[in-house]
Design an enzyme around this catalytic site. Structure first.
Site, PDB file in Angstrom:
ATOM      1  N   LYS A 132      -5.517  -7.114  -2.316  1.00  0.00           N
ATOM      2  CA  LYS A 132      -5.498  -8.231  -3.276  1.00  0.00           C
ATOM      3  C   LYS A 132      -4.106  -8.822  -3.454  1.00  0.00           C
ATOM      4  O   LYS A 132      -3.943  -9.820  -4.140  1.00  0.00           O
ATOM      5  CB  LYS A 132      -5.997  -7.740  -4.643  1.00  0.00           C
ATOM      6  CG  LYS A 132      -7.490  -7.584  -4.741  1.00  0.00           C
ATOM      7  CD  LYS A 132      -7.855  -7.465  -6.211  1.00  0.00           C
ATOM      8  CE  LYS A 132      -9.185  -6.800  -6.404  1.00  0.00           C
ATOM      9  NZ  LYS A 132      -9.439  -6.547  -7.846  1.00  0.00           N
ATOM     10  N   LYS A 133      -3.096  -8.192  -2.878  1.00  0.00           N
ATOM     11  CA  LYS A 133      -1.744  -8.775  -2.917  1.00  0.00           C
ATOM     12  C   LYS A 133      -1.802 -10.210  -2.373  1.00  0.00           C
ATOM     13  O   LYS A 133      -1.133 -11.099  -2.870  1.00  0.00           O
ATOM     14  CB  LYS A 133      -0.811  -7.888  -2.093  1.00  0.00           C
ATOM     15  CG  LYS A 133       0.405  -8.553  -1.553  1.00  0.00           C
ATOM     16  CD  LYS A 133       1.545  -8.391  -2.488  1.00  0.00           C
ATOM     17  CE  LYS A 133       2.822  -9.045  -2.036  1.00  0.00           C
ATOM     18  NZ  LYS A 133       2.864  -9.634  -0.740  1.00  0.00           N
ATOM     19  N   ARG A 142       7.639  -7.899   3.926  1.00  0.00           N
ATOM     20  CA  ARG A 142       8.812  -8.773   3.811  1.00  0.00           C
ATOM     21  C   ARG A 142       9.853  -8.218   2.837  1.00  0.00           C
ATOM     22  O   ARG A 142      10.960  -8.754   2.766  1.00  0.00           O
ATOM     23  CB  ARG A 142       8.374 -10.172   3.380  1.00  0.00           C
ATOM     24  CG  ARG A 142       7.602 -10.899   4.491  1.00  0.00           C
ATOM     25  CD  ARG A 142       7.283 -12.337   4.141  1.00  0.00           C
ATOM     26  NE  ARG A 142       6.797 -13.085   5.291  1.00  0.00           N
ATOM     27  CZ  ARG A 142       5.512 -13.356   5.549  1.00  0.00           C
ATOM     28  NH1 ARG A 142       4.570 -12.920   4.730  1.00  0.00           N
ATOM     29  NH2 ARG A 142       5.170 -14.042   6.615  1.00  0.00           N
ATOM     30  N   LEU A 174       4.280  -3.874  -2.848  1.00  0.00           N
ATOM     31  CA  LEU A 174       4.695  -3.539  -1.484  1.00  0.00           C
ATOM     32  C   LEU A 174       4.375  -4.702  -0.552  1.00  0.00           C
ATOM     33  O   LEU A 174       3.307  -5.305  -0.644  1.00  0.00           O
ATOM     34  CB  LEU A 174       3.971  -2.280  -1.005  1.00  0.00           C
ATOM     35  CG  LEU A 174       4.323  -0.979  -1.719  1.00  0.00           C
ATOM     36  CD1 LEU A 174       3.719   0.210  -0.967  1.00  0.00           C
ATOM     37  CD2 LEU A 174       5.826  -0.796  -1.839  1.00  0.00           C
ATOM     38  N   GLY A 185       0.888   0.411   1.085  1.00  0.00           N
ATOM     39  CA  GLY A 185      -0.248  -0.453   0.742  1.00  0.00           C
ATOM     40  C   GLY A 185      -1.278  -0.459   1.862  1.00  0.00           C
ATOM     41  O   GLY A 185      -2.495  -0.356   1.622  1.00  0.00           O
ATOM     42  N   HIS A 186      -0.804  -0.552   3.110  1.00  0.00           N
ATOM     43  CA  HIS A 186      -1.734  -0.521   4.256  1.00  0.00           C
ATOM     44  C   HIS A 186      -2.419   0.842   4.356  1.00  0.00           C
ATOM     45  O   HIS A 186      -3.615   0.927   4.665  1.00  0.00           O
ATOM     46  CB  HIS A 186      -0.981  -0.773   5.569  1.00  0.00           C
ATOM     47  CG  HIS A 186      -0.370  -2.133   5.690  1.00  0.00           C
ATOM     48  ND1 HIS A 186       0.987  -2.351   5.655  1.00  0.00           N
ATOM     49  CD2 HIS A 186      -0.940  -3.353   5.857  1.00  0.00           C
ATOM     50  CE1 HIS A 186       1.233  -3.645   5.804  1.00  0.00           C
ATOM     51  NE2 HIS A 186       0.082  -4.279   5.915  1.00  0.00           N
ATOM     52  N   LEU A 196       3.782  -1.336   8.813  1.00  0.00           N
ATOM     53  CA  LEU A 196       2.866  -0.738   7.834  1.00  0.00           C
ATOM     54  C   LEU A 196       3.618  -0.013   6.714  1.00  0.00           C
ATOM     55  O   LEU A 196       4.624   0.648   6.950  1.00  0.00           O
ATOM     56  CB  LEU A 196       1.919   0.231   8.549  1.00  0.00           C
ATOM     57  CG  LEU A 196       1.093  -0.391   9.679  1.00  0.00           C
ATOM     58  CD1 LEU A 196       0.215   0.667  10.351  1.00  0.00           C
ATOM     59  CD2 LEU A 196       0.233  -1.546   9.173  1.00  0.00           C
TER      60      LEU A 196
END
Ligand code: PAF
Length: 285
Positions: free
Chosen positions: A147-148, A186, A183, A32-33, A29
């Site tokens: 939305k990433k 990976r 973010l 963003g999460h 995480l």
């Protein structure tokens, strides 16, 4: 905060909850999460229950993809959830999620074969199948996705609509580092020089965005130029594509709600990103 590992324990814990906000994740995480959790909480309210699932879903990885090395950081993740005010973490293992081979799967329509789907065959079948299972397990009123993963949002939105699933989807804006890099779990794979180069992906998208705002309508020329620019900088792009926001099909010159999507490898790491571009219709006079 409760951490549960089985569907039975999850159901027992959620039995008396009247409003549930849900954030499905594969763990590792980042901010963003945490933003998705904040949005879930805001939407359902302080008295309601926010659930985060953490499960690295083998079904959505191709045989040559990074399922084996995908970061698994459950202890840290749970601590982040606790700090973010989450009520329940659901962290099933593979035998809990797939106690028998998953013979029944959800087969998304044509959208699953374009863009990411063209490079990662079967990916969206794996995503929607696990998300449907998670929705059945958690039975959320609201679920939040970033939305990433723009195409994932579209595919899931279609599934919820076409199966009349009783869940409201909220789509959250991409969270970025100051230099623009989106973010992603990976990003941790990037070597220092690759990390320095990584913001060039969004830079390529932003250059297309500026050209579109300036009135450029030769979509293919813009895509080809950005593809070539990334390649010249040492990237291996899979695609740079200008599409309609609503269905991810190629736009007509008069379409105004656009999204520019790209996927490219820098070294061994594959990054994806996108940028919504909404063009004001010109005034009548
Ligand atoms: O976006 C993700 O992290 C995954 O695709 C999801 C939605 C948790 C399904 O495994």
């Amino acid at each position: 905060m409760d951490i549960v590992y089985t569907v039975a324990a999850l159901r027992a814990r959620l039995k008396t909850e009247s409003s549930i906000g849900f954030v499905p994740t594969m763990g590792s995480l980042h901010a963003g999460h945490i933003d998705l959790m904040r949005i879930a909480r805001e939407r359902v309210g302080a008295e309601a229950c926010v659930v985060v699932s953490i499960f690295v879903n083998r079904l959505q990885f191709g045989p040559k993809e990074d399922f084996g090395k995908y970061p698994r950081t459950l202890v840290n993740d749970c601590e982040k959830c606790r700090m973010a005010g989450v009520d329940v973490v659901f962290a099933p293992d593979e035998s809990e999620m797939y106690p028998e081979p998953q013979g029944y799967v959800v087969e998304p329509p044509e959208i699953q074969h374009m863009l990411e789907g063209a490079v990662r065959p079967g990916h969206y079948r794996g995503v929607v199948t696990v998300v449907l299972k998670l929705f059945n397990m958690v039975q959320p009123h609201v679920a939040v996705f970033g939305k990433k993963d723009y195409q994932q949002c579209r595919v899931l939105d279609n599934m919820v609509r076409q199966f009349n699933l009783p869940v409201e989807l909220l789509l959250a804006e991409t969270v970025r580092v100051d230099d623009g890099l989106a973010l992603s779990s990976r990003n941790g794979y990037l070597a220092p020089t690759e990390r320095e180069e990584a913001p060039q992906l969004v830079a390529a998208l932003r250059a297309i965005g500026s050209a579109l705002h300036a009135g450029e309508r030769d979509f293919v020329a813009l895509e080809t130029h950005a593809f070539g620019t990334l390649k010249a900088r040492g990237w291996q792009p899979d695609y740079v594509a200008i599409r309609r926001q609503r269905d991810l099909l190629p736009p007509a010159p008069a379409d105004n709600a656009l999204v520019v999507l790209a996927a490219a490898r820098i070294g061994a790491t594959r990054l994806i990103d996108n940028l919504e571009v909404s063009i004001q219709a010109p005034p009548f006079f």
